[in-house]
Design a protein around this motif. Structure first.
Motif, PDB file in Angstrom:
ATOM      1  N   ALA A 166      -3.856 136.013  74.397  1.00 42.66           N
ATOM      2  CA  ALA A 166      -4.671 136.228  73.109  1.00 42.66           C
ATOM      3  C   ALA A 166      -4.842 135.075  72.424  1.00 42.66           C
ATOM      4  N   PHE A 167      -5.365 134.806  71.340  1.00 43.71           N
ATOM      5  CA  PHE A 167      -5.848 133.729  70.528  1.00 43.71           C
ATOM      6  C   PHE A 167      -5.529 133.755  69.137  1.00 43.71           C
ATOM      7  N   ALA A 168      -5.101 132.541  68.387  1.00 43.85           N
ATOM      8  CA  ALA A 168      -4.947 132.604  67.120  1.00 43.85           C
ATOM      9  C   ALA A 168      -5.272 131.080  66.868  1.00 43.85           C
ATOM     10  N   LEU A 169      -5.773 130.958  65.381  1.00 43.06           N
ATOM     11  CA  LEU A 169      -6.368 129.822  64.774  1.00 43.06           C
ATOM     12  C   LEU A 169      -5.067 128.810  65.156  1.00 43.06           C
ATOM     13  N   ALA A 170      -5.605 127.476  65.002  1.00 40.36           N
ATOM     14  CA  ALA A 170      -4.555 126.277  65.494  1.00 40.36           C
ATOM     15  C   ALA A 170      -3.784 126.254  64.051  1.00 40.36           C
ATOM     16  N   PRO A 171      -2.298 125.925  64.329  1.00 43.57           N
ATOM     17  CA  PRO A 171      -1.675 126.154  63.156  1.00 43.57           C
ATOM     18  C   PRO A 171      -1.552 125.325  61.860  1.00 43.57           C
ATOM     19  N   ASP A 172      -1.268 125.594  60.690  1.00 43.40           N
ATOM     20  CA  ASP A 172      -1.301 124.725  59.431  1.00 43.40           C
ATOM     21  C   ASP A 172       0.143 124.331  58.960  1.00 43.40           C
ATOM     22  N   ALA A 173       0.285 123.701  57.846  1.00 41.68           N
ATOM     23  CA  ALA A 173       1.578 123.382  57.455  1.00 41.68           C
ATOM     24  C   ALA A 173       1.415 123.968  55.654  1.00 41.68           C
ATOM     25  N   GLY A 174       0.596 124.634  55.392  1.00 44.05           N
ATOM     26  CA  GLY A 174       0.340 125.200  54.156  1.00 44.05           C
ATOM     27  C   GLY A 174      -0.276 124.164  53.193  1.00 44.05           C
ATOM     28  N   LEU A 175      -0.989 123.132  53.626  1.00 42.37           N
ATOM     29  CA  LEU A 175      -1.740 122.100  52.782  1.00 42.37           C
ATOM     30  C   LEU A 175      -2.980 122.368  53.007  1.00 42.37           C
ATOM     31  N   GLY A 176      -3.673 123.215  53.531  1.00 39.17           N
ATOM     32  CA  GLY A 176      -5.375 123.260  53.334  1.00 39.17           C
ATOM     33  C   GLY A 176      -5.841 122.884  54.440  1.00 39.17           C
ATOM     34  N   LYS A 177      -5.318 121.961  55.569  1.00 37.81           N
ATOM     35  CA  LYS A 177      -6.047 121.654  56.931  1.00 37.81           C
ATOM     36  C   LYS A 177      -5.160 122.202  57.815  1.00 37.81           C
ATOM     37  N   ARG A 178      -6.107 122.776  58.906  1.00 34.90           N
ATOM     38  CA  ARG A 178      -5.543 123.415  60.032  1.00 34.90           C
ATOM     39  C   ARG A 178      -5.527 122.127  60.935  1.00 34.90           C
ATOM     40  N   SER A 179      -4.897 122.336  62.188  1.00 34.30           N
ATOM     41  CA  SER A 179      -4.698 121.371  63.103  1.00 34.30           C
ATOM     42  C   SER A 179      -5.696 121.598  64.053  1.00 34.30           C
ATOM     43  N   ASN A 180      -6.889 121.926  63.837  1.00 38.44           N
ATOM     44  CA  ASN A 180      -7.941 122.050  64.896  1.00 38.44           C
ATOM     45  C   ASN A 180      -9.121 121.085  64.769  1.00 38.44           C
ATOM     46  N   TRP A 181      -9.488 120.437  66.071  1.00 42.33           N
ATOM     47  CA  TRP A 181     -10.411 119.532  66.072  1.00 42.33           C
ATOM     48  C   TRP A 181     -12.026 120.052  66.236  1.00 42.33           C
ATOM     49  N   LEU A 182     -12.819 119.220  66.476  1.00 41.51           N
ATOM     50  CA  LEU A 182     -14.302 119.356  66.930  1.00 41.51           C
ATOM     51  C   LEU A 182     -14.797 118.481  67.916  1.00 41.51           C
ATOM     52  N   TRP A 183     -15.422 118.857  68.693  1.00 41.37           N
ATOM     53  CA  TRP A 183     -16.013 118.299  69.882  1.00 41.37           C
ATOM     54  C   TRP A 183     -17.124 118.622  70.262  1.00 41.37           C
ATOM     55  N   ALA A 184     -18.179 117.910  70.597  1.00 40.17           N
ATOM     56  CA  ALA A 184     -19.590 118.636  71.411  1.00 40.17           C
ATOM     57  C   ALA A 184     -19.810 117.603  72.282  1.00 40.17           C
ATOM     58  N   TRP A 185     -19.938 118.096  73.615  1.00 43.94           N
ATOM     59  CA  TRP A 185     -20.531 117.404  74.772  1.00 43.94           C
ATOM     60  C   TRP A 185     -22.118 117.450  74.313  1.00 43.94           C
ATOM     61  N   SER A 186     -22.575 116.459  74.497  1.00 46.86           N
ATOM     62  CA  SER A 186     -24.015 116.551  73.978  1.00 46.86           C
ATOM     63  C   SER A 186     -24.948 115.648  74.933  1.00 46.86           C
ATOM     64  N   LEU A 187     -26.177 115.741  74.713  1.00 46.63           N
ATOM     65  CA  LEU A 187     -27.096 114.979  75.412  1.00 46.63           C
ATOM     66  C   LEU A 187     -28.026 114.074  74.591  1.00 46.63           C
ATOM     67  N   ALA A 188     -28.129 113.030  74.876  1.00 51.49           N
ATOM     68  CA  ALA A 188     -28.762 111.946  74.083  1.00 51.49           C
ATOM     69  C   ALA A 188     -29.699 111.015  74.905  1.00 51.49           C
ATOM     70  N   ILE A 189     -30.698 110.533  74.097  1.00 51.03           N
ATOM     71  CA  ILE A 189     -31.800 109.414  74.755  1.00 51.03           C
ATOM     72  C   ILE A 189     -31.297 108.075  74.495  1.00 51.03           C
ATOM     73  N   PRO A 190     -30.900 107.093  75.251  1.00 49.25           N
ATOM     74  CA  PRO A 190     -30.730 105.753  74.925  1.00 49.25           C
ATOM     75  C   PRO A 190     -32.223 105.058  74.789  1.00 49.25           C
ATOM     76  N   ASN A 191     -31.937 104.133  73.821  1.00 46.59           N
ATOM     77  CA  ASN A 191     -33.356 103.518  73.355  1.00 46.59           C
ATOM     78  C   ASN A 191     -34.008 102.729  74.680  1.00 46.59           C
ATOM     79  N   SER A 192     -33.334 102.148  75.585  1.00 47.59           N
ATOM     80  CA  SER A 192     -33.726 101.557  76.589  1.00 47.59           C
ATOM     81  C   SER A 192     -34.376 102.360  77.717  1.00 47.59           C
ATOM     82  N   SER A 193     -34.378 103.832  77.359  1.00 46.21           N
ATOM     83  CA  SER A 193     -35.097 104.556  78.338  1.00 46.21           C
ATOM     84  C   SER A 193     -36.590 104.514  78.266  1.00 46.21           C
ATOM     85  N   GLN A 194     -37.232 104.333  79.550  1.00 47.37           N
ATOM     86  CA  GLN A 194     -38.707 104.231  79.704  1.00 47.37           C
ATOM     87  C   GLN A 194     -39.366 105.855  79.685  1.00 47.37           C
ATOM     88  N   GLN A 195     -38.644 106.513  79.652  1.00 45.25           N
ATOM     89  CA  GLN A 195     -39.206 107.975  79.810  1.00 45.25           C
ATOM     90  C   GLN A 195     -38.791 108.837  78.593  1.00 45.25           C
TER      91      GLN A 195
END
Lengths: 290, 436
Positions: free
Chosen positions: B281-310
């Motif tokens: 089962a799942f639950a949100l990442a814990p906090d310490a009551g200070l208003g911020k949870r200990s969860n992160w954010l990451w996205a594997w993403s696709l990008a085009i380098p300026n050096s690409s010819q296409q």
């Protein structure tokens, strides 16, 4: 006899190869020197221009620099100790007329054919892993708590892996030396009533001295640059416990993208390696002159 | 000679062929979702005639390769897989092509991309990389062990509860650890986890003047809590455990709880790989009551380098791989539970997806709870939650990760690790010119 003409001709014919090899060596060395005096961070194009000695000051001032230096020497010393003593022992053993000698020799030499990253991976996952390594099963079978080798004994573990790889080399060289010892000399000593220990000490060991020197010299040159084993197993850690100079240069130059400081580290490493080499040549190389 | 026209003809033909058949070189990471994309890509080639040349690498190697290539303007790749750390930094250097064409395409529907993910991949409100899959972090736990311990996991637990539950679930005799957390050194490994944890304790990497904060009481509390938790309820050899090692431990039933990437949700609930699939089962990442949870954010993403010819062909490919249609294609072939998660609002409005993926709701809640522009309790001059989006962070994070890992291995005390982290970071920030 080579005449002046053939000598000139041979020099001319060798020249292209020598020049190519020289360029091969000099270009990277000069580029490393050049970069070591530049502000050059891959990820930060704002950092440019002449840096003076700043990169050197930064690398030598690294909190882990002294430890890396000590680790480098411990690694070289530890591996040399194991391979020279173990190699002598194995050479003596392999020199005995025993059944299946040929196969035994191939088995003993085989680790030398394994590539360093592969050897390190096998040791890491097959033998020393605290969860499913063979050693941990052995420890459990004996009713003991398995040892987390790479965290509790990081440097020692790497010494063991590297020594395992270099032991065949030492054994091979020392065995060849042993086989060149004349049988008559041994028999004469035996007939005079010399004990095995004394025969080893006064006849065999002096005879092997040159071969041992060769083993120490060649191995030191390679061992100063151990990298793959560290990268695969501990990543230089925990902390800096298994960081040697090569790994420090890698961390600075590649992991931190700081090409300037990494190059400076490389230059420092080359200078230190040369100091060690000169010291070694002076100390043990004398054996070769005699 | 008679042969000459033949040669000329062949040469012209070869030239024409090379001009019409475009080949894109794509660098990507060897994660399951990307490998699946590679398998589906012949459909794209068939549709557009654009050939694809894949370079699939392990995460760290990929990072080094694409960083070197883009920084030296190598031009080796037409499409690069990068994360939320690289996207804004590289965009600021002018190394990436802004994805304006995609943003303007109504069919692509850029507004459908989850706002925190879009913000993480933008620089000055322009999108520079399109998310392939995104993740936050959450708690995965075993219902059976929790019940055995006589506890009930709230949807949004505190660190105090997590600590109590982890200790109660630990059963060393049966090789069950109450909690498995990352300990392997690296800015993308233990530093990601501990930084997110530190955020919830009110700590931060730097104050507003870029002064390192490892000497703060908040950092001490974070590291002490982490080390005590791992000593009491963590697996042995934890300082070599990263994402993959913990995944294996959890799937083998050796962890009561595991706080890590939401993308692991589908791996731990898949009965083919996980021995505890029906108990997770799942639950949100814990906090310490200070208003911020200990969860992160990451996205594997696709990008085009300026050096690409296409660039145009590269845009076409990114459009295909990150579109809504792509999700449908995967769902049709492998089922909804296997679509790349975390990128589009519409996916989380899809009843079929929500039904087949038990982790879906908690994933979207975790992603929405992450705010890379305000990562910490107190104001800081940087963005990024589990990292600091400055070029120097890769190096600094590597150093600090080593020290935390050494503290976990028992090679140095928490105080020493923090003191050394403070010194090393101060040194590097001064060198980089942030501190005068």
């Amino acid at each position: 006899m080579a005449t002046a003409q053939t000598r000139t001709l041979s020099r001319l014919m060798m020249a292209p190869a020598v020049i190519v090899l020289l360029i091969w060596m000099i270009v990277p060395l000069v580029m490393t020197l050049w970069f070591s005096f530049q502000n050059y961070n891959l990820l930060n194009p704002m950092m440019t221009g002449f840096a003076g000695w700043a990169n050197y000051v930064y690398v030598i001032g690294d909190p882990s620099f002294t430890q890396a230096l000590v680790n480098t020497l411990l690694l070289v010393g530890g591996v040399l100790l194991i391979t020279v003593i173990g190699g002598t022992f194995l050479a003596l053993l392999l020199d005995q007329p025993i059944w299946g000698q040929g196969i035994l020799r191939i088995i003993v030499i085989s680790p030398f054919f394994v590539m360093p990253p592969v050897a390190a991976l096998v040791w890491k996952n097959g033998f020393m892993h605290p969860g499913y390594g063979m050693l941990s099963h052995l420890w459990r079978a004996l009713g003991l708590q398995p040892i987390d080798w790479f965290n509790q004994f990081p440097l020692q573990s790497i010494i063991v892996i590297v020594a395992w790889q270099w032991l065949p080399f030492a054994t091979l060289i020392l065995l060849t030396a042993l086989q060149s010892l004349s049988e008559e000399q041994r028999e004469a000593a035996e007939m005079d009533g010399a004990k095995a220990v004394n025969r080893f000490r006064y006849i065999i060991l002096p005879h092997m001295a040159r071969a041992i020197t060769i083993v120490i010299l060649i191995q030191t040159i390679f061992l100063l640059g151990i990298f793959a084993e560290i990268r695969v197993t501990t990543g230089g850690g925990p902390g800096y416990a298994s960081t040697n100079l090569t790994f420090l240069v890698f961390r600075t130059g590649i992991l931190s993208n700081d090409i300037g400081a990494g190059s400076a580290g490389g230059v420092v490493a080359v200078i230190l390696a040369n100091i060690v080499a000169i010291f070694l040549m002076r100390a043990v190389g004398k054996n070769l002159d005699e | 000679m008679q042969l000459t026209p033949l040669f000329v003809g062949a040469f012209t033909l070869a030239l024409a062929a090379s001009a019409s058949a475009q080949t894109l070189t794509i660098a990507t990471v060897n994660n399951g979702d990307m490998v699946r994309m590679q398998g589906l890509s012949p459909a794209f080639t068939e549709e557009t005639g654009i050939q694809l040349n894949w370079v699939i690498l392990e995460e760290n190697t990929l990072r080094q390769n694409v960083t070197t290539d883009i920084a030296t303007n190598g031009g080796q790749y037409d499409v690069m897989t990068i994360g939320t750390y690289e996207a804004p930094i590289w965009a600021r250097q002018g190394w990436l092509v802004p994805l304006d064409v995609l943003s303007a395409d109504p069919e692509y529907d850029v507004d459908d991309i989850l706002p925190p993910v879009r913000a993480g991949l933008s620089y000055e409100n322009k999108l520079y990389a399109a998310p392939f899959y995104a993740e936050s972090s959450f708690i995965m736990y075993r219902k059976d062990l929790m019940e055995k311990a006589g506890l009930t996991m709230p949807d949004a637990p505190t660190w105090e509860f997590v600590g109590q539950a982890a200790r109660a679930m630990t059963d060393r005799a049966n090789d069950i650890n109450g909690i498995c957390l990352r300990g392997k050194a690296g800015w993308g490994e233990n530093v990601a986890f501990i930084t997110a944890m530190a955020n919830s304790f009110g700590a931060s990497w730097f104050d507003e003047n870029w002064q390192p904060q490892f000497d703060s009481p908040e950092w001490k509390e974070t590291l002490d809590t982490y080390l005590a938790l791992m000593a009491d309820a963590g697996p042995s050899g934890a300082s070599s455990n990263g994402f993959n090692e913990n995944l294996t431990l959890f799937q083998q039933g050796k962890c009561g709880m595991w706080i890590d990437a939401t993308v692991a949700g589908s791996f731990v609930t898949n009965p083919d790989d996980s021995t505890v699939a029906d108990q997770v089962a799942f639950a949100l990442a814990p906090d310490a009551g200070l208003g911020k949870r200990s969860n992160w954010l990451w996205a594997w993403s696709l990008a085009i380098p300026n050096s690409s010819q296409q660039k145009e062909a590269a845009e076409q490919f990114i459009n295909w791989a990150t579109s809504k249609d792509y999700l449908n294609t995967v769902a049709a072939q492998d089922g909804w539970a296997n679509v790349p998660p975390g990128t589009r609002t519409s996916l989380y409005e899809n009843a079929e997806y929500l039904e087949t993926a038990p982790f879906a709701q908690m994933t979207i809640d975790s992603i929405n709870a992450a705010d890379p522009s305000k990562p910490t309790v107190n104001p800081v001059p940087y963005t990024g939650i589990q990292f600091v989006a400055i070029p120097e962070f890769a190096g600094i994070g590597t150093n600090v990760g080593q020290l935390f890992s050494a503290a976990l291995a028992g090679q140095m005390s928490a105080d020493d690790a923090l003191a050394q982290a403070q010194d090393a970071t101060l040194r590097d920030m001064t060198r980089a010119g942030y501190i005068k």
